[in-house]
Motif scaffolding. Structure first.
Motif: not given
Ligand code: FES
Length: 181
Positions: A88-93, A122-130
């Motif tokens: 996603g656009k924002h990668l959460i580690l 996982g990645t959100t459906e809107n591709r904003l977050f992984t």
């Protein structure tokens, strides 16, 4: 010299790449062509360009660098740093190191999964977050900690983790409104 199979591979990368990515990829290939032991650097370069390792690009470099596909996929799947699916656009580690683990990283994980509606990885459906796990992020005094787009957040409670996500979502909405305005 190119052959028809190489042309097919090139057409496949054009479907997943911008012009800038293609020229950066050619530069990367020219830099490492014939250099022994450079596969990890090549894969790191590709991941930096695309955010993950697109399969058509791996197939293309296999041809161009004359490396067996099995070897490329072997390395790409062996090292945790490499991703074969888009992020996603924002990668959460989310740190799962010892300090974070003993300070409740599992509760933060549960809150993030719930807030985002995804499983770990996982990645959100809107591709904003992984959402992804990480080993110690090097800021244990902030445990439990997560890092988003290079910024560390901690020490976190489940509620604070949710707030961070909502804050980013709000910023995204505002910038969409500005663009639409
Ligand atoms: S254990 Fe989480 S930052 Fe070190």
């Amino acid at each position: 010299m190119s052959c028809s199979c190489q042309t097919e591979e090139k057409a496949a990368i054009q479907r997943v790449s911008t012009e800038t990515q293609i020229s950066a990829l050619e530069e990367l290939i020219n830099r490492y062509k014939g250099v022994e032991g450079s596969l990890i650097s090549v894969l790191q370069g590709i991941q930096e360009m695309y955010g993950y390792l697109p399969r058509p690009v791996l197939e293309y470099i296999a041809k161009r660098l004359d490396i067996k596909k099995a070897r490329i996929y072997g390395v790409a799947t062996f090292y945790a740093q490499f991703r074969l699916t888009p992020v996603g656009k924002h990668l959460i580690l989310l740190c799962q190191g010892t300090a974070c683990h003993v300070n409740g990283a599992d509760k933060i994980e549960a809150a993030l999964c719930d807030e985002l509606g995804v499983e770990m990885g996982g990645t959100t459906e809107n591709r904003l977050f992984t959402l992804t796990e990480a080993a110690c992020l090097g800021c244990c005094s902030l445990a439990p900690v997560m890092m988003i787009d290079g910024q560390a957040y901690g020490p976190l409670t489940p509620d604070q983790a949710r707030k961070v996500i909502r804050g980013i979502l709000k910023q995204e909405e505002q910038s969409r409104e500005e663009v639409g305005a």
